[in-house]
Design a protein around this motif. Structure first.
Motif, PDB file in Angstrom:
ATOM      1  N   LEU A 121       0.828  -1.204   0.000  1.00 25.58           N
ATOM      2  CA  LEU A 121       0.000   0.000   0.000  1.00 25.58           C
ATOM      3  C   LEU A 121       0.865   1.257   0.000  1.00 25.58           C
ATOM      4  O   LEU A 121       0.572   2.240  -0.706  1.00 25.58           O
ATOM      5  CB  LEU A 121      -0.919  -0.005   1.214  1.00 25.58           C
ATOM      6  CG  LEU A 121      -2.123  -0.938   1.158  1.00 25.58           C
ATOM      7  CD1 LEU A 121      -2.845  -0.943   2.501  1.00 25.58           C
ATOM      8  CD2 LEU A 121      -3.078  -0.516   0.039  1.00 25.58           C
ATOM      9  N   LEU A 122       1.929   1.241   0.786  1.00 29.18           N
ATOM     10  CA  LEU A 122       2.832   2.388   0.805  1.00 29.18           C
ATOM     11  C   LEU A 122       3.482   2.593  -0.553  1.00 29.18           C
ATOM     12  O   LEU A 122       3.664   3.734  -1.008  1.00 29.18           O
ATOM     13  CB  LEU A 122       3.904   2.188   1.881  1.00 29.18           C
ATOM     14  CG  LEU A 122       3.418   2.151   3.325  1.00 29.18           C
ATOM     15  CD1 LEU A 122       4.594   1.958   4.273  1.00 29.18           C
ATOM     16  CD2 LEU A 122       2.650   3.425   3.681  1.00 29.18           C
ATOM     17  N   VAL A 123       3.826   1.506  -1.229  1.00 28.75           N
ATOM     18  CA  VAL A 123       4.424   1.606  -2.562  1.00 28.75           C
ATOM     19  C   VAL A 123       3.446   2.254  -3.545  1.00 28.75           C
ATOM     20  O   VAL A 123       3.803   3.175  -4.286  1.00 28.75           O
ATOM     21  CB  VAL A 123       4.853   0.211  -3.071  1.00 28.75           C
ATOM     22  CG1 VAL A 123       5.218   0.276  -4.555  1.00 28.75           C
ATOM     23  CG2 VAL A 123       6.032  -0.304  -2.260  1.00 28.75           C
ATOM     24  N   VAL A 124       2.195   1.792  -3.544  1.00 29.24           N
ATOM     25  CA  VAL A 124       1.189   2.344  -4.455  1.00 29.24           C
ATOM     26  C   VAL A 124       0.970   3.830  -4.194  1.00 29.24           C
ATOM     27  O   VAL A 124       0.900   4.649  -5.120  1.00 29.24           O
ATOM     28  CB  VAL A 124      -0.140   1.574  -4.321  1.00 29.24           C
ATOM     29  CG1 VAL A 124      -1.253   2.275  -5.090  1.00 29.24           C
ATOM     30  CG2 VAL A 124       0.023   0.144  -4.823  1.00 29.24           C
ATOM     31  N   LEU A 125       0.875   4.191  -2.932  1.00 30.76           N
ATOM     32  CA  LEU A 125       0.629   5.592  -2.577  1.00 30.76           C
ATOM     33  C   LEU A 125       1.826   6.480  -2.925  1.00 30.76           C
ATOM     34  O   LEU A 125       1.647   7.632  -3.348  1.00 30.76           O
ATOM     35  CB  LEU A 125       0.310   5.697  -1.083  1.00 30.76           C
ATOM     36  CG  LEU A 125      -1.036   5.090  -0.679  1.00 30.76           C
ATOM     37  CD1 LEU A 125      -1.143   4.992   0.839  1.00 30.76           C
ATOM     38  CD2 LEU A 125      -2.192   5.928  -1.245  1.00 30.76           C
ATOM     39  N   GLN A 126       3.034   5.969  -2.789  1.00 25.95           N
ATOM     40  CA  GLN A 126       4.200   6.741  -3.166  1.00 25.95           C
ATOM     41  C   GLN A 126       4.295   6.903  -4.682  1.00 25.95           C
ATOM     42  O   GLN A 126       4.787   7.923  -5.180  1.00 25.95           O
ATOM     43  CB  GLN A 126       5.469   6.087  -2.624  1.00 25.95           C
ATOM     44  CG  GLN A 126       5.628   6.216  -1.119  1.00 25.95           C
ATOM     45  CD  GLN A 126       5.519   7.660  -0.665  1.00 25.95           C
ATOM     46  OE1 GLN A 126       6.354   8.502  -0.994  1.00 25.95           O
ATOM     47  NE2 GLN A 126       4.476   7.959   0.102  1.00 25.95           N
ATOM     48  N   VAL A 127       3.831   5.916  -5.421  1.00 24.88           N
ATOM     49  CA  VAL A 127       3.762   6.069  -6.881  1.00 24.88           C
ATOM     50  C   VAL A 127       2.826   7.220  -7.245  1.00 24.88           C
ATOM     51  O   VAL A 127       3.151   8.066  -8.099  1.00 24.88           O
ATOM     52  CB  VAL A 127       3.278   4.757  -7.546  1.00 24.88           C
ATOM     53  CG1 VAL A 127       2.920   4.992  -9.009  1.00 24.88           C
ATOM     54  CG2 VAL A 127       4.353   3.685  -7.444  1.00 24.88           C
ATOM     55  N   LEU A 128       1.675   7.287  -6.597  1.00 25.13           N
ATOM     56  CA  LEU A 128       0.733   8.378  -6.857  1.00 25.13           C
ATOM     57  C   LEU A 128       1.329   9.734  -6.495  1.00 25.13           C
ATOM     58  O   LEU A 128       1.161  10.715  -7.226  1.00 25.13           O
ATOM     59  CB  LEU A 128      -0.562   8.145  -6.072  1.00 25.13           C
ATOM     60  CG  LEU A 128      -1.434   6.969  -6.531  1.00 25.13           C
ATOM     61  CD1 LEU A 128      -2.634   6.809  -5.601  1.00 25.13           C
ATOM     62  CD2 LEU A 128      -1.899   7.178  -7.958  1.00 25.13           C
ATOM     63  N   ALA A 129       2.035   9.784  -5.371  1.00 23.22           N
ATOM     64  CA  ALA A 129       2.677  11.036  -4.978  1.00 23.22           C
ATOM     65  C   ALA A 129       3.727  11.443  -6.001  1.00 23.22           C
ATOM     66  O   ALA A 129       3.866  12.626  -6.339  1.00 23.22           O
ATOM     67  CB  ALA A 129       3.314  10.888  -3.595  1.00 23.22           C
ATOM     68  N   GLY A 130       4.469  10.474  -6.519  1.00 27.07           N
ATOM     69  CA  GLY A 130       5.466  10.772  -7.540  1.00 27.07           C
ATOM     70  C   GLY A 130       4.839  11.278  -8.822  1.00 27.07           C
ATOM     71  O   GLY A 130       5.395  12.163  -9.496  1.00 27.07           O
ATOM     72  N   VAL A 131       3.680  10.736  -9.195  1.00 29.24           N
ATOM     73  CA  VAL A 131       2.970  11.221 -10.380  1.00 29.24           C
ATOM     74  C   VAL A 131       2.615  12.702 -10.203  1.00 29.24           C
ATOM     75  O   VAL A 131       2.785  13.517 -11.124  1.00 29.24           O
ATOM     76  CB  VAL A 131       1.701  10.382 -10.624  1.00 29.24           C
ATOM     77  CG1 VAL A 131       0.829  11.030 -11.702  1.00 29.24           C
ATOM     78  CG2 VAL A 131       2.071   8.963 -11.036  1.00 29.24           C
ATOM     79  N   GLY A 132       2.116  13.056  -9.031  1.00 33.35           N
ATOM     80  CA  GLY A 132       1.791  14.451  -8.776  1.00 33.35           C
ATOM     81  C   GLY A 132       3.002  15.361  -8.893  1.00 33.35           C
ATOM     82  O   GLY A 132       2.938  16.441  -9.490  1.00 33.35           O
ATOM     83  N   THR A 133       4.129  14.921  -8.358  1.00 37.63           N
ATOM     84  CA  THR A 133       5.359  15.717  -8.432  1.00 37.63           C
ATOM     85  C   THR A 133       5.823  15.892  -9.867  1.00 37.63           C
ATOM     86  O   THR A 133       6.297  16.972 -10.255  1.00 37.63           O
ATOM     87  CB  THR A 133       6.466  15.039  -7.606  1.00 37.63           C
ATOM     88  OG1 THR A 133       6.042  14.943  -6.244  1.00 37.63           O
ATOM     89  CG2 THR A 133       7.768  15.836  -7.665  1.00 37.63           C
ATOM     90  N   ALA A 134       5.695  14.851 -10.683  1.00 38.39           N
ATOM     91  CA  ALA A 134       6.136  14.908 -12.078  1.00 38.39           C
ATOM     92  C   ALA A 134       5.389  15.967 -12.869  1.00 38.39           C
ATOM     93  O   ALA A 134       5.942  16.563 -13.806  1.00 38.39           O
ATOM     94  CB  ALA A 134       5.958  13.540 -12.740  1.00 38.39           C
ATOM     95  N   PHE A 135       4.141  16.231 -12.514  1.00 38.10           N
ATOM     96  CA  PHE A 135       3.367  17.247 -13.212  1.00 38.10           C
ATOM     97  C   PHE A 135       3.478  18.619 -12.541  1.00 38.10           C
ATOM     98  O   PHE A 135       3.358  19.649 -13.208  1.00 38.10           O
ATOM     99  CB  PHE A 135       1.896  16.826 -13.290  1.00 38.10           C
ATOM    100  CG  PHE A 135       1.638  15.764 -14.316  1.00 38.10           C
ATOM    101  CD1 PHE A 135       1.309  16.100 -15.611  1.00 38.10           C
ATOM    102  CD2 PHE A 135       1.753  14.420 -13.985  1.00 38.10           C
ATOM    103  CE1 PHE A 135       1.080  15.117 -16.567  1.00 38.10           C
ATOM    104  CE2 PHE A 135       1.532  13.431 -14.929  1.00 38.10           C
ATOM    105  CZ  PHE A 135       1.197  13.781 -16.226  1.00 38.10           C
TER     106      PHE A 135
END
Length: 246
Positions: A121-135
């Motif tokens: 779950l932490l991995v999935v949520l960190q992926v989402l956070a990274g997507v936000g940072t990329a944009f």
């Protein structure tokens, strides 16, 4: 003697005045206040995630996986984020990206506080956070050009970088903003930073296994040595010294 001191005081006052000049603009002042508060939260998040993962599994390798989950989408999507930041309203892009990051970190906090956190779950949520940072980041670099006068761009970037503890990228960002059309800034920023971002996941992915194999102290010392050597290696490059108008 007195005259020399007065001139020194005047010069220092002039430098301080030039540094804070962007804050005279209401829109930049509001943006800066928001970014400073956001940067404070961003600085605490990696620490919280690190302690959470180590508490869950106690494995440096698992910590590396979670951190890597944040970095990979940044590498994969930063160029796309730059294109989106130039094509669509930057405020809208930034707000949407921040909402994604807020949701990811908020759910992470709830899971940790309620004791329901799991590594995947932490991995999935960190992926989402990274997507936000990329944009978010490319759009933010482009937005500065509309919030501060051209003569104040370096001071504006300095203030933002100080709040984010990233003073090293002031000149790079300012050069891009001054020498490219405003509708290309976000894309150019994403291109100039993606190389460094590519190296980050590689190092992050290797750090955990290396720490388990060699020990934490040798890995930290080795990373510090590499950072120093690479920094020194850039100093003899003539192009580094030719940038004068940033």
């Amino acid at each position: 003697m007195s005259g020399g001191r007065e001139r020194l005081v005047v010069r220092r006052a002039g430098k301080i005045s030039a540094m804070v000049a962007p804050l005279r603009a209401r829109d930049f002042r509001r943006y800066y206040a928001g970014q400073t508060a956001s940067a404070f939260g961003d600085s605490l998040t990696p620490l919280a995630i690190a302690f959470a993962v180590l508490h869950l599994t106690g494995s440096p390798m698992d910590l590396g996986i979670v951190v890597l989950a944040t970095r990979l989408p940044i590498v994969a999507l930063t160029l796309l984020g730059g294109a989106v930041g130039d094509r669509f309203p930057r405020r809208t892009v930034m707000l949407t990206a921040d909402l994604v990051r807020f949701a990811a970190h908020g759910v992470t906090a709830v899971l940790l506080l309620t004791g329901h956190a799991q590594l995947w779950l932490l991995v999935v949520l960190q992926v989402l956070a990274g997507v936000g940072t990329a944009f978010f980041n490319p759009a933010a670099a482009g937005l500065i050009t509309s919030l501060a006068a051209e003569d104040d761009l370096q001071a504006a970037n300095s203030l933002i970088s100080i709040s984010r503890s990233r003073v090293h990228n002031v000149v790079q960002t300012t050069v891009v903003q001054r020498h490219l059309p405003a509708d290309l800034v976000a894309r150019a920023y994403s291109v100039t930073t993606v190389g460094a971002l590519v190296a980050a996941p590689l190092g992050t992915g290797l750090a955990g296994p290396a720490a388990e194999l060699l020990g934490t102290a040798p890995v930290l010392l080795g990373c510090a040595a590499v950072a120093v050597l690479l920094t020194v290696a850039t100093l003899p490059v003539p192009a580094v010294w030719r940038v004068r108008d940033a």
